[in-house]
Design a protein around this motif. Sequence first.
Motif, PDB file in Angstrom:
ATOM      1  N   ASN A 113       0.827  -1.099   0.170  1.00  0.00           N
ATOM      2  CA  ASN A 113       0.142   0.034   0.438  1.00  0.00           C
ATOM      3  C   ASN A 113       0.775   1.273   0.156  1.00  0.00           C
ATOM      4  OD1 ASN A 113      -2.958  -1.257   1.135  1.00  0.00           O
ATOM      5  ND2 ASN A 113      -1.324  -2.577   1.627  1.00  0.00           N
ATOM      6  N   ILE A 114       0.845   1.958  -1.479  1.00  0.00           N
ATOM      7  CA  ILE A 114       1.618   3.447  -1.003  1.00  0.00           C
ATOM      8  C   ILE A 114       0.742   4.463  -0.788  1.00  0.00           C
ATOM      9  CG2 ILE A 114       2.738   4.478  -3.023  1.00  0.00           C
ATOM     10  CD1 ILE A 114       3.572   2.588  -4.001  1.00  0.00           C
ATOM     11  N   SER A 115       1.434   5.299  -0.395  1.00  0.00           N
ATOM     12  CA  SER A 115       0.747   6.764   0.096  1.00  0.00           C
ATOM     13  C   SER A 115       0.854   7.615  -1.159  1.00  0.00           C
ATOM     14  CB  SER A 115       1.503   8.135   1.150  1.00  0.00           C
ATOM     15  OG  SER A 115       1.758   7.258   2.494  1.00  0.00           O
ATOM     16  N   ALA A 116      -0.713   8.244  -1.351  1.00  0.00           N
ATOM     17  CA  ALA A 116      -1.008   9.256  -2.776  1.00  0.00           C
ATOM     18  C   ALA A 116       0.052   9.911  -2.539  1.00  0.00           C
ATOM     19  CB  ALA A 116      -2.143   9.839  -2.531  1.00  0.00           C
ATOM     20  N   GLN A 117       0.668   9.964  -3.855  1.00  0.00           N
ATOM     21  CA  GLN A 117       2.023  10.832  -4.649  1.00  0.00           C
ATOM     22  C   GLN A 117       1.748  11.815  -5.266  1.00  0.00           C
ATOM     23  OE1 GLN A 117       5.874  10.077  -3.652  1.00  0.00           O
ATOM     24  NE2 GLN A 117       4.196   8.732  -1.897  1.00  0.00           N
ATOM     25  N   LEU A 118       1.905  12.975  -5.211  1.00  0.00           N
ATOM     26  CA  LEU A 118       1.514  14.493  -5.293  1.00  0.00           C
ATOM     27  C   LEU A 118       3.056  14.454  -5.924  1.00  0.00           C
ATOM     28  CD1 LEU A 118       0.888  16.207  -2.122  1.00  0.00           C
ATOM     29  CD2 LEU A 118      -0.580  16.550  -3.755  1.00  0.00           C
ATOM     30  N   PRO A 119       2.694  15.674  -7.279  1.00  0.00           N
ATOM     31  CA  PRO A 119       3.761  16.263  -8.295  1.00  0.00           C
ATOM     32  C   PRO A 119       5.002  16.320  -7.576  1.00  0.00           C
ATOM     33  CG  PRO A 119       2.105  17.648  -8.382  1.00  0.00           C
ATOM     34  CD  PRO A 119       2.096  15.889  -7.480  1.00  0.00           C
ATOM     35  N   ILE A 120       5.387  16.090  -6.156  1.00  0.00           N
ATOM     36  CA  ILE A 120       6.591  16.339  -5.903  1.00  0.00           C
ATOM     37  C   ILE A 120       8.196  16.130  -5.808  1.00  0.00           C
ATOM     38  CG2 ILE A 120       7.332  17.159  -3.656  1.00  0.00           C
ATOM     39  CD1 ILE A 120       5.180  17.539  -2.142  1.00  0.00           C
ATOM     40  N   ASN A 121       8.650  16.913  -6.478  1.00  0.00           N
ATOM     41  CA  ASN A 121      10.275  16.374  -6.641  1.00  0.00           C
ATOM     42  C   ASN A 121      11.108  16.502  -5.661  1.00  0.00           C
ATOM     43  OD1 ASN A 121      13.667  17.395  -6.899  1.00  0.00           O
ATOM     44  ND2 ASN A 121      12.634  17.844  -9.443  1.00  0.00           N
ATOM     45  N   PRO A 122      11.532  15.449  -5.120  1.00  0.00           N
ATOM     46  CA  PRO A 122      12.164  14.592  -4.550  1.00  0.00           C
ATOM     47  C   PRO A 122      13.224  15.572  -3.712  1.00  0.00           C
ATOM     48  CG  PRO A 122      12.034  13.174  -5.564  1.00  0.00           C
ATOM     49  CD  PRO A 122      11.441  14.108  -6.129  1.00  0.00           C
ATOM     50  N   GLN A 123      13.922  16.176  -4.129  1.00  0.00           N
ATOM     51  CA  GLN A 123      15.352  16.972  -4.203  1.00  0.00           C
ATOM     52  C   GLN A 123      15.061  18.540  -3.278  1.00  0.00           C
ATOM     53  OE1 GLN A 123      14.881  15.408  -7.238  1.00  0.00           O
ATOM     54  NE2 GLN A 123      16.663  13.391  -5.706  1.00  0.00           N
ATOM     55  N   SER A 124      14.139  18.973  -4.153  1.00  0.00           N
ATOM     56  CA  SER A 124      13.532  20.276  -3.874  1.00  0.00           C
ATOM     57  C   SER A 124      12.478  20.643  -2.883  1.00  0.00           C
ATOM     58  CB  SER A 124      12.929  21.051  -4.986  1.00  0.00           C
ATOM     59  OG  SER A 124      12.013  20.817  -5.458  1.00  0.00           O
ATOM     60  N   GLY A 125      11.447  19.017  -2.587  1.00  0.00           N
ATOM     61  CA  GLY A 125      10.524  18.713  -1.747  1.00  0.00           C
ATOM     62  C   GLY A 125       9.371  20.170  -1.799  1.00  0.00           C
ATOM     63  N   LYS A 126       9.820  20.716  -3.381  1.00  0.00           N
ATOM     64  CA  LYS A 126       8.369  21.496  -3.917  1.00  0.00           C
ATOM     65  C   LYS A 126       7.640  20.888  -5.848  1.00  0.00           C
ATOM     66  CE  LYS A 126      11.184  25.700  -2.784  1.00  0.00           C
ATOM     67  NZ  LYS A 126      11.171  26.490  -3.229  1.00  0.00           N
ATOM     68  N   ILE A 127       6.432  21.406  -5.781  1.00  0.00           N
ATOM     69  CA  ILE A 127       6.268  21.102  -6.392  1.00  0.00           C
ATOM     70  C   ILE A 127       6.645  21.100  -8.384  1.00  0.00           C
ATOM     71  CG2 ILE A 127       3.390  21.693  -7.548  1.00  0.00           C
ATOM     72  CD1 ILE A 127       2.965  19.888  -5.739  1.00  0.00           C
ATOM     73  N   VAL A 128       6.903  20.126  -8.918  1.00  0.00           N
ATOM     74  CA  VAL A 128       7.707  20.726 -10.342  1.00  0.00           C
ATOM     75  C   VAL A 128       6.919  21.883 -11.329  1.00  0.00           C
ATOM     76  CG1 VAL A 128       7.885  18.194 -10.182  1.00  0.00           C
ATOM     77  CG2 VAL A 128       6.312  18.642 -11.063  1.00  0.00           C
ATOM     78  N   ALA A 129       7.894  22.152 -12.247  1.00  0.00           N
ATOM     79  CA  ALA A 129       6.926  23.016 -12.596  1.00  0.00           C
ATOM     80  C   ALA A 129       6.776  22.548 -13.628  1.00  0.00           C
ATOM     81  CB  ALA A 129       8.304  24.370 -13.276  1.00  0.00           C
ATOM     82  N   GLY A 130       5.415  23.623 -14.287  1.00  0.00           N
ATOM     83  CA  GLY A 130       4.924  22.966 -15.803  1.00  0.00           C
ATOM     84  C   GLY A 130       3.450  22.970 -15.287  1.00  0.00           C
ATOM     85  N   GLY A 131       1.884  21.900 -16.092  1.00  0.00           N
ATOM     86  CA  GLY A 131       1.427  22.042 -16.071  1.00  0.00           C
ATOM     87  C   GLY A 131       0.618  20.037 -15.491  1.00  0.00           C
ATOM     88  N   VAL A 132      -0.330  20.078 -16.099  1.00  0.00           N
ATOM     89  CA  VAL A 132      -1.155  18.899 -15.144  1.00  0.00           C
ATOM     90  C   VAL A 132      -0.280  17.422 -16.009  1.00  0.00           C
ATOM     91  CG1 VAL A 132      -2.747  17.873 -17.178  1.00  0.00           C
ATOM     92  CG2 VAL A 132      -2.969  17.095 -14.860  1.00  0.00           C
ATOM     93  N   LYS A 133       0.273  17.846 -17.269  1.00  0.00           N
ATOM     94  CA  LYS A 133       0.815  16.490 -17.912  1.00  0.00           C
ATOM     95  C   LYS A 133       2.543  16.552 -16.855  1.00  0.00           C
ATOM     96  CE  LYS A 133       3.728  15.752 -22.544  1.00  0.00           C
ATOM     97  NZ  LYS A 133       4.301  15.326 -23.404  1.00  0.00           N
ATOM     98  N   GLU A 134       3.548  17.555 -16.883  1.00  0.00           N
ATOM     99  CA  GLU A 134       3.984  17.256 -15.820  1.00  0.00           C
ATOM    100  C   GLU A 134       3.895  16.573 -14.279  1.00  0.00           C
ATOM    101  OE1 GLU A 134       5.250  19.997 -19.181  1.00  0.00           O
ATOM    102  OE2 GLU A 134       3.432  20.131 -17.700  1.00  0.00           O
ATOM    103  N   GLN A 135       2.891  17.135 -13.939  1.00  0.00           N
ATOM    104  CA  GLN A 135       3.106  16.403 -12.382  1.00  0.00           C
ATOM    105  C   GLN A 135       2.326  15.400 -12.550  1.00  0.00           C
ATOM    106  OE1 GLN A 135       0.193  18.859 -10.043  1.00  0.00           O
ATOM    107  NE2 GLN A 135       1.089  21.404 -10.654  1.00  0.00           N
ATOM    108  N   ALA A 136       1.165  14.739 -13.739  1.00  0.00           N
ATOM    109  CA  ALA A 136       0.814  13.763 -13.486  1.00  0.00           C
ATOM    110  C   ALA A 136       2.442  12.689 -13.904  1.00  0.00           C
ATOM    111  CB  ALA A 136       0.031  13.002 -14.463  1.00  0.00           C
ATOM    112  N   GLU A 137       3.329  13.340 -14.431  1.00  0.00           N
ATOM    113  CA  GLU A 137       4.289  12.403 -14.579  1.00  0.00           C
ATOM    114  C   GLU A 137       5.595  12.323 -13.711  1.00  0.00           C
ATOM    115  OE1 GLU A 137       6.272  14.341 -17.831  1.00  0.00           O
ATOM    116  OE2 GLU A 137       5.662  13.283 -19.505  1.00  0.00           O
TER     117      GLU A 137
END
Length: 408
Positions: free
Chosen positions: A167-191
Amino acid sequence: MSEIKKNSRNTENAPKSPFSTQTVAFSHYNNFSGQLPIDPKTGEIISSDIKEQTEQCLKNIQSIVESIGHVMDDAVKLTVFLKNISDADAVDEVYKTFFKSHLPTRTTVVVEALPLDGALIQIDALISNGEGTTPQKALELVKITRNTENAPKSIHAHNVAFSHYSNISAQLPINPQSGKIVAGGVKEQAEQCLKNIQAILESIGHVMNDVVKTTIFLKDISDAVIVNEVLANFFPSYVPARTIINASALPMDALIQIDTAVSHGDGTPPQLPEDARFLAIEANNTEKAPKVSYSHTVAYSHYNHISGQLPLVPGNNQIVGSGIKEQASQCLNNIRAIVESINHKMDDIVKVNIQLKNVADITAVNEIYTSFFSGDLPARTVIGVSAIPSNALIQIDAVVSNSEGTPA
Protein backbone atom coordinates in the motif's frame (compact mmCIF):
# COMPACT_ATOMS: atom_id res chain seq x y z
CA MET A 1 -8.83 -25.20 -1.52
CA SER A 2 -11.83 -24.56 0.73
CA GLU A 3 -13.84 -21.43 0.01
CA ILE A 4 -12.60 -18.49 2.08
CA LYS A 5 -15.42 -16.73 3.91
CA LYS A 6 -16.19 -13.01 4.02
CA ASN A 7 -16.60 -11.79 7.61
CA SER A 8 -18.94 -8.76 8.06
CA ARG A 9 -19.04 -7.14 11.50
CA ASN A 10 -20.51 -4.17 13.39
CA THR A 11 -20.07 -2.80 16.90
CA GLU A 12 -22.38 -0.71 19.07
CA ASN A 13 -19.40 1.49 19.90
CA ALA A 14 -19.28 3.10 16.43
CA PRO A 15 -22.01 4.67 14.28
CA LYS A 16 -24.16 2.16 12.41
CA SER A 17 -25.73 2.52 8.98
CA PRO A 18 -28.50 0.44 7.39
CA PHE A 19 -26.67 0.74 4.07
CA SER A 20 -23.21 -0.56 4.94
CA THR A 21 -21.24 -2.79 7.28
CA GLN A 22 -18.63 -1.12 9.50
CA THR A 23 -15.93 -3.62 8.56
CA VAL A 24 -15.74 -6.49 6.11
CA ALA A 25 -12.79 -8.81 6.54
CA PHE A 26 -11.63 -11.07 3.78
CA SER A 27 -8.43 -13.06 3.80
CA HIS A 28 -5.69 -10.83 5.24
CA TYR A 29 -7.39 -7.42 5.14
CA ASN A 30 -10.24 -5.63 6.91
CA ASN A 31 -12.07 -3.06 4.76
CA PHE A 32 -13.69 -0.23 6.75
CA SER A 33 -16.59 2.03 5.86
CA GLY A 34 -15.84 5.74 5.84
CA GLN A 35 -16.23 7.11 9.37
CA LEU A 36 -17.81 10.51 9.99
CA PRO A 37 -17.42 12.58 13.20
CA ILE A 38 -20.60 11.11 14.69
CA ASP A 39 -21.07 10.33 18.35
CA PRO A 40 -22.37 6.73 18.28
CA LYS A 41 -24.53 7.38 21.35
CA THR A 42 -26.42 10.37 19.88
CA GLY A 43 -26.03 9.73 16.16
CA GLU A 44 -25.12 13.42 15.74
CA ILE A 45 -22.08 15.32 14.46
CA ILE A 46 -20.12 16.19 17.60
CA SER A 47 -19.05 19.81 16.98
CA SER A 48 -17.82 22.27 14.37
CA ASP A 49 -14.17 22.07 15.44
CA ILE A 50 -11.90 20.20 13.04
CA LYS A 51 -9.67 18.75 15.77
CA GLU A 52 -12.65 17.41 17.68
CA GLN A 53 -14.19 16.02 14.50
CA THR A 54 -10.92 14.33 13.52
CA GLU A 55 -10.63 12.79 16.98
CA GLN A 56 -14.19 11.45 16.74
CA CYS A 57 -13.59 9.88 13.32
CA LEU A 58 -10.47 8.17 14.63
CA LYS A 59 -12.21 7.10 17.85
CA ASN A 60 -14.90 5.47 15.70
CA ILE A 61 -12.24 3.66 13.67
CA GLN A 62 -10.48 2.65 16.87
CA SER A 63 -13.73 1.27 18.32
CA ILE A 64 -14.25 -0.88 15.23
CA VAL A 65 -10.60 -1.96 15.23
CA GLU A 66 -10.76 -3.00 18.89
CA SER A 67 -14.11 -4.76 18.44
CA ILE A 68 -12.42 -7.19 16.03
CA GLY A 69 -9.42 -7.81 18.28
CA HIS A 70 -7.00 -5.43 16.57
CA VAL A 71 -5.11 -2.24 17.44
CA MET A 72 -4.64 1.02 15.54
CA ASP A 73 -1.08 0.10 14.60
CA ASP A 74 -2.57 -2.69 12.48
CA ALA A 75 -3.73 0.01 10.03
CA VAL A 76 -1.93 -0.10 6.70
CA LYS A 77 -3.78 2.68 4.86
CA LEU A 78 -6.09 5.57 5.76
CA THR A 79 -7.89 7.91 3.38
CA VAL A 80 -8.83 11.34 4.71
CA PHE A 81 -11.55 13.36 2.97
CA LEU A 82 -11.65 17.02 4.00
CA LYS A 83 -13.97 19.93 3.29
CA ASN A 84 -11.12 22.47 3.70
CA ILE A 85 -7.47 21.99 2.77
CA SER A 86 -6.52 24.53 5.46
CA ASP A 87 -7.57 21.94 8.06
CA ALA A 88 -4.82 19.49 7.05
CA ASP A 89 -2.27 20.60 9.67
CA ALA A 90 -4.82 20.43 12.49
CA VAL A 91 -5.80 16.93 11.34
CA ASP A 92 -2.16 15.82 11.44
CA GLU A 93 -1.78 17.01 15.04
CA VAL A 94 -4.62 14.76 16.18
CA TYR A 95 -3.90 11.93 13.76
CA LYS A 96 -0.37 11.23 15.06
CA THR A 97 -1.62 10.63 18.61
CA PHE A 98 -3.58 7.51 17.58
CA PHE A 99 -0.51 5.50 16.53
CA LYS A 100 2.38 4.24 18.64
CA SER A 101 4.53 2.96 15.80
CA HIS A 102 5.14 4.08 12.20
CA LEU A 103 2.23 5.95 10.68
CA PRO A 104 0.33 4.02 8.00
CA THR A 105 0.23 5.11 4.38
CA ARG A 106 -2.29 7.86 3.72
CA THR A 107 -4.22 9.75 1.06
CA THR A 108 -5.57 13.23 1.78
CA VAL A 109 -8.02 14.93 -0.56
CA VAL A 110 -10.52 17.78 -0.35
CA VAL A 111 -13.98 17.01 -1.73
CA GLU A 112 -17.02 19.11 -2.53
CA ALA A 113 -19.28 17.57 0.11
CA LEU A 114 -19.52 14.88 2.78
CA PRO A 115 -22.60 12.74 3.52
CA LEU A 116 -23.78 14.70 6.58
CA ASP A 117 -24.23 18.48 6.91
CA GLY A 118 -21.68 19.88 9.32
CA ALA A 119 -19.08 17.17 8.74
CA LEU A 120 -15.65 18.61 7.96
CA ILE A 121 -13.88 15.25 7.66
CA GLN A 122 -14.43 11.59 6.82
CA ILE A 123 -11.84 8.84 7.19
CA ASP A 124 -11.84 5.29 5.93
CA ALA A 125 -9.29 2.61 6.65
CA LEU A 126 -7.66 -0.60 5.53
CA ILE A 127 -6.53 -2.79 8.44
CA SER A 128 -4.31 -5.85 8.38
CA ASN A 129 -5.93 -9.18 9.24
CA GLY A 130 -3.21 -11.69 10.03
CA GLU A 131 -5.70 -14.23 11.32
CA GLY A 132 -7.30 -14.42 7.90
CA THR A 133 -10.91 -15.50 7.45
CA THR A 134 -12.33 -19.02 7.66
CA PRO A 135 -10.91 -21.55 6.79
CA GLN A 136 -7.51 -19.82 6.70
CA LYS A 137 -5.21 -20.43 9.66
CA ALA A 138 -4.04 -17.48 11.71
CA LEU A 139 -0.50 -16.31 10.97
CA GLU A 140 1.60 -13.77 12.82
CA LEU A 141 2.14 -11.92 9.57
CA VAL A 142 4.52 -8.98 9.81
CA LYS A 143 3.60 -5.51 8.59
CA ILE A 144 6.61 -4.01 6.76
CA THR A 145 6.94 -0.20 6.63
CA ARG A 146 9.48 1.30 4.22
CA ASN A 147 10.63 4.67 2.90
CA THR A 148 13.07 5.81 0.23
CA GLU A 149 15.16 8.95 -0.27
CA ASN A 150 14.08 8.89 -3.93
CA ALA A 151 10.49 9.94 -3.19
CA PRO A 152 9.14 13.02 -1.37
CA LYS A 153 9.44 12.88 2.41
CA SER A 154 6.28 12.82 4.50
CA ILE A 155 5.17 12.08 8.05
CA HIS A 156 3.43 9.05 6.53
CA ALA A 157 5.11 5.87 5.34
CA HIS A 158 5.87 5.66 1.63
CA ASN A 159 4.94 2.01 1.60
CA VAL A 160 3.34 -0.48 3.97
CA ALA A 161 3.37 -4.09 2.81
CA PHE A 162 1.18 -6.70 4.40
CA SER A 163 0.71 -10.21 3.09
CA HIS A 164 0.36 -10.06 -0.71
CA TYR A 165 -0.36 -6.33 -1.13
CA SER A 166 1.79 -3.23 -0.86
CA ASN A 167 0.00 0.00 0.00
CA ILE A 168 1.59 3.26 -1.17
CA SER A 169 0.79 6.72 0.17
CA ALA A 170 -0.82 8.82 -2.56
CA GLN A 171 1.87 10.67 -4.44
CA LEU A 172 1.84 14.37 -5.25
CA PRO A 173 3.88 15.94 -8.08
CA ILE A 174 6.72 16.87 -5.74
CA ASN A 175 10.36 16.83 -6.79
CA PRO A 176 12.06 14.74 -4.04
CA GLN A 177 15.21 16.87 -4.11
CA SER A 178 13.55 20.28 -3.80
CA GLY A 179 10.43 19.23 -1.91
CA LYS A 180 8.41 21.51 -4.20
CA ILE A 181 5.76 20.96 -6.87
CA VAL A 182 7.40 20.53 -10.29
CA ALA A 183 7.10 23.29 -12.87
CA GLY A 184 4.62 22.94 -15.70
CA GLY A 185 1.02 21.85 -16.12
CA VAL A 186 -0.90 18.68 -15.45
CA LYS A 187 1.21 16.62 -17.88
CA GLU A 188 4.43 17.39 -16.00
CA GLN A 189 2.69 16.92 -12.66
CA ALA A 190 1.26 13.55 -13.67
CA GLU A 191 4.71 12.40 -14.81
CA GLN A 192 6.22 13.42 -11.45
CA CYS A 193 3.54 11.58 -9.47
CA LEU A 194 4.23 8.43 -11.46
CA LYS A 195 8.01 8.84 -11.16
CA ASN A 196 7.58 9.04 -7.38
CA ILE A 197 5.48 5.89 -7.39
CA GLN A 198 8.06 4.19 -9.60
CA ALA A 199 10.86 5.19 -7.22
CA ILE A 200 9.00 3.74 -4.24
CA LEU A 201 8.30 0.52 -6.13
CA GLU A 202 11.90 0.13 -7.26
CA SER A 203 13.09 0.71 -3.69
CA ILE A 204 11.14 -2.39 -2.60
CA GLY A 205 12.16 -4.51 -5.59
CA HIS A 206 8.97 -4.01 -7.60
CA VAL A 207 8.02 -2.54 -10.99
CA MET A 208 5.14 -0.46 -12.34
CA ASN A 209 3.45 -3.55 -13.78
CA ASP A 210 2.94 -4.73 -10.19
CA VAL A 211 0.30 -1.99 -9.75
CA VAL A 212 -3.22 -3.42 -9.72
CA LYS A 213 -5.29 -0.23 -9.26
CA THR A 214 -4.73 3.50 -9.75
CA THR A 215 -7.00 6.18 -8.34
CA ILE A 216 -6.40 9.57 -9.95
CA PHE A 217 -7.48 12.71 -8.07
CA LEU A 218 -7.74 15.74 -10.38
CA LYS A 219 -8.48 19.39 -9.67
CA ASP A 220 -9.91 19.70 -13.21
CA ILE A 221 -11.70 16.60 -14.46
CA SER A 222 -11.09 17.66 -18.08
CA ASP A 223 -7.36 17.01 -17.48
CA ALA A 224 -8.16 13.27 -17.57
CA VAL A 225 -7.40 13.09 -21.32
CA ILE A 226 -3.85 14.40 -20.82
CA VAL A 227 -3.29 12.25 -17.74
CA ASN A 228 -4.44 9.13 -19.59
CA GLU A 229 -1.79 9.82 -22.26
CA VAL A 230 0.90 10.06 -19.58
CA LEU A 231 -0.30 6.87 -17.88
CA ALA A 232 -0.02 5.02 -21.21
CA ASN A 233 3.74 5.71 -21.19
CA PHE A 234 4.15 4.13 -17.75
CA PHE A 235 1.85 1.16 -18.53
CA PRO A 236 2.45 0.41 -22.23
CA SER A 237 1.10 -3.16 -22.21
CA TYR A 238 -0.73 -4.19 -19.05
CA VAL A 239 -3.06 -1.45 -17.75
CA PRO A 240 -4.26 -1.52 -14.11
CA ALA A 241 -7.84 -0.85 -13.04
CA ARG A 242 -8.54 2.88 -12.74
CA THR A 243 -10.86 5.42 -11.14
CA ILE A 244 -10.72 9.17 -11.83
CA ILE A 245 -12.08 11.41 -9.07
CA ASN A 246 -12.52 15.18 -8.98
CA ALA A 247 -10.81 16.89 -6.03
CA SER A 248 -11.88 20.33 -4.86
CA ALA A 249 -8.32 20.85 -3.61
CA LEU A 250 -5.14 18.86 -3.08
CA PRO A 251 -2.21 19.34 -0.71
CA MET A 252 0.32 21.97 -1.87
CA ASP A 253 -2.23 23.21 -4.40
CA ALA A 254 -1.31 20.36 -6.76
CA LEU A 255 -3.32 19.64 -9.90
CA ILE A 256 -3.13 15.88 -9.46
CA GLN A 257 -2.51 13.14 -6.89
CA ILE A 258 -2.22 9.43 -7.66
CA ASP A 259 -3.05 6.58 -5.30
CA THR A 260 -2.07 2.97 -5.99
CA ALA A 261 -2.59 -0.57 -4.76
CA VAL A 262 0.33 -2.86 -5.58
CA SER A 263 0.75 -6.62 -5.78
CA HIS A 264 3.29 -8.11 -3.39
CA GLY A 265 3.98 -11.66 -4.46
CA ASP A 266 6.89 -11.99 -2.06
CA GLY A 267 4.46 -11.64 0.85
CA THR A 268 5.51 -10.60 4.35
CA PRO A 269 7.09 -12.91 6.95
CA PRO A 270 6.45 -15.67 7.81
CA GLN A 271 5.16 -16.13 4.27
CA LEU A 272 7.97 -17.46 2.10
CA PRO A 273 8.85 -15.69 -1.17
CA GLU A 274 9.20 -19.00 -3.00
CA ASP A 275 5.60 -19.84 -2.06
CA ALA A 276 4.01 -16.87 -3.74
CA ARG A 277 6.31 -14.76 -5.90
CA PHE A 278 4.86 -16.25 -9.07
CA LEU A 279 1.28 -15.26 -8.28
CA ALA A 280 -0.24 -13.89 -11.47
CA ILE A 281 -2.00 -10.58 -11.99
CA GLU A 282 -5.18 -11.30 -13.93
CA ALA A 283 -6.66 -8.38 -15.87
CA ASN A 284 -10.08 -8.88 -17.43
CA ASN A 285 -12.58 -7.00 -19.58
CA THR A 286 -16.08 -7.87 -20.69
CA GLU A 287 -18.23 -6.74 -23.64
CA LYS A 288 -21.12 -6.44 -21.18
CA ALA A 289 -19.61 -3.37 -19.50
CA PRO A 290 -18.68 0.00 -21.09
CA LYS A 291 -15.44 -0.01 -23.08
CA VAL A 292 -12.50 1.81 -21.54
CA SER A 293 -8.78 2.09 -22.25
CA TYR A 294 -7.91 0.34 -18.97
CA SER A 295 -8.83 -2.94 -17.29
CA HIS A 296 -12.38 -3.47 -16.01
CA THR A 297 -11.05 -5.64 -13.22
CA VAL A 298 -7.66 -6.76 -12.00
CA ALA A 299 -7.45 -9.78 -9.71
CA TYR A 300 -4.44 -10.47 -7.57
CA SER A 301 -4.21 -13.02 -4.78
CA HIS A 302 -7.52 -12.86 -2.88
CA TYR A 303 -8.91 -9.56 -4.21
CA ASN A 304 -10.42 -8.17 -7.43
CA HIS A 305 -10.20 -4.41 -8.02
CA ILE A 306 -12.92 -2.96 -10.23
CA SER A 307 -12.46 0.28 -12.16
CA GLY A 308 -14.81 3.18 -11.48
CA GLN A 309 -18.06 2.54 -13.31
CA LEU A 310 -20.04 5.37 -14.88
CA PRO A 311 -23.73 5.15 -15.85
CA LEU A 312 -22.83 4.27 -19.44
CA VAL A 313 -24.80 1.84 -21.59
CA PRO A 314 -22.33 -0.85 -22.74
CA GLY A 315 -23.64 -0.96 -26.30
CA ASN A 316 -23.07 2.70 -27.14
CA ASN A 317 -21.05 4.11 -24.20
CA GLN A 318 -23.68 6.84 -23.74
CA ILE A 319 -24.96 8.09 -20.38
CA VAL A 320 -28.26 6.47 -19.47
CA GLY A 321 -31.16 8.82 -18.66
CA SER A 322 -30.94 11.98 -16.58
CA GLY A 323 -32.15 10.76 -13.17
CA ILE A 324 -29.98 9.64 -10.28
CA LYS A 325 -31.83 6.35 -9.71
CA GLU A 326 -31.48 5.34 -13.34
CA GLN A 327 -27.81 6.29 -13.37
CA ALA A 328 -27.07 4.51 -10.08
CA SER A 329 -28.78 1.37 -11.41
CA GLN A 330 -26.65 1.49 -14.55
CA CYS A 331 -23.41 1.84 -12.56
CA LEU A 332 -24.36 -1.13 -10.40
CA ASN A 333 -25.48 -3.15 -13.44
CA ASN A 334 -22.08 -2.49 -15.02
CA ILE A 335 -20.32 -3.64 -11.86
CA ARG A 336 -22.52 -6.73 -11.75
CA ALA A 337 -21.68 -7.52 -15.39
CA ILE A 338 -17.96 -7.30 -14.60
CA VAL A 339 -18.32 -9.34 -11.41
CA GLU A 340 -20.31 -12.05 -13.21
CA SER A 341 -17.82 -12.12 -16.09
CA ILE A 342 -15.20 -13.36 -13.62
CA ASN A 343 -17.60 -15.91 -12.11
CA HIS A 344 -18.39 -13.92 -8.99
CA LYS A 345 -21.56 -12.38 -7.56
CA MET A 346 -22.42 -9.03 -6.01
CA ASP A 347 -22.32 -10.48 -2.50
CA ASP A 348 -18.60 -11.13 -3.01
CA ILE A 349 -18.02 -7.36 -2.86
CA VAL A 350 -16.25 -6.23 0.31
CA LYS A 351 -16.01 -2.47 -0.31
CA VAL A 352 -17.92 0.08 -2.42
CA ASN A 353 -16.88 3.69 -3.09
CA ILE A 354 -19.51 6.12 -4.40
CA GLN A 355 -18.91 9.60 -5.82
CA LEU A 356 -21.95 11.86 -6.31
CA LYS A 357 -22.39 15.23 -8.06
CA ASN A 358 -25.04 16.03 -5.44
CA VAL A 359 -24.34 14.27 -2.16
CA ALA A 360 -28.02 14.64 -1.20
CA ASP A 361 -28.75 12.09 -3.97
CA ILE A 362 -27.51 9.34 -1.65
CA THR A 363 -31.05 8.95 -0.31
CA ALA A 364 -32.32 8.07 -3.78
CA VAL A 365 -29.29 5.86 -4.45
CA ASN A 366 -29.93 3.92 -1.24
CA GLU A 367 -33.43 3.06 -2.44
CA ILE A 368 -32.02 0.92 -5.24
CA TYR A 369 -28.59 0.07 -3.82
CA THR A 370 -29.70 -2.64 -1.40
CA SER A 371 -31.61 -4.49 -4.14
CA PHE A 372 -28.28 -5.50 -5.69
CA PHE A 373 -27.23 -7.50 -2.62
CA SER A 374 -28.86 -10.46 -0.90
CA GLY A 375 -26.46 -10.89 2.03
CA ASP A 376 -24.56 -8.53 4.33
CA LEU A 377 -23.89 -5.18 2.67
CA PRO A 378 -20.27 -4.25 1.88
CA ALA A 379 -18.30 -1.56 3.67
CA ARG A 380 -18.92 1.77 1.92
CA THR A 381 -17.57 5.30 1.55
CA VAL A 382 -19.59 8.13 -0.03
CA ILE A 383 -18.29 11.55 -1.10
CA GLY A 384 -19.68 14.50 -3.03
CA VAL A 385 -17.63 15.85 -5.95
CA SER A 386 -18.13 18.86 -8.19
CA ALA A 387 -17.63 16.92 -11.43
CA ILE A 388 -17.66 13.33 -12.68
CA PRO A 389 -16.31 12.06 -16.03
CA SER A 390 -18.83 12.15 -18.91
CA ASN A 391 -20.84 14.71 -16.90
CA ALA A 392 -22.43 11.84 -14.97
CA LEU A 393 -24.25 12.23 -11.67
CA ILE A 394 -22.58 9.20 -10.07
CA GLN A 395 -19.55 6.92 -10.28
CA ILE A 396 -19.01 3.69 -8.31
CA ASP A 397 -16.02 1.45 -7.89
CA ALA A 398 -15.62 -1.70 -5.84
CA VAL A 399 -13.26 -4.22 -4.28
CA VAL A 400 -14.33 -7.85 -4.61
CA SER A 401 -13.25 -10.93 -2.71
CA ASN A 402 -11.41 -13.56 -4.74
CA SER A 403 -11.39 -16.76 -2.74
CA GLU A 404 -9.92 -18.78 -5.62
CA GLY A 405 -6.84 -16.57 -5.59
CA THR A 406 -4.71 -16.08 -8.70
CA PRO A 407 -2.53 -18.83 -10.14
CA ALA A 408 1.12 -19.34 -9.39
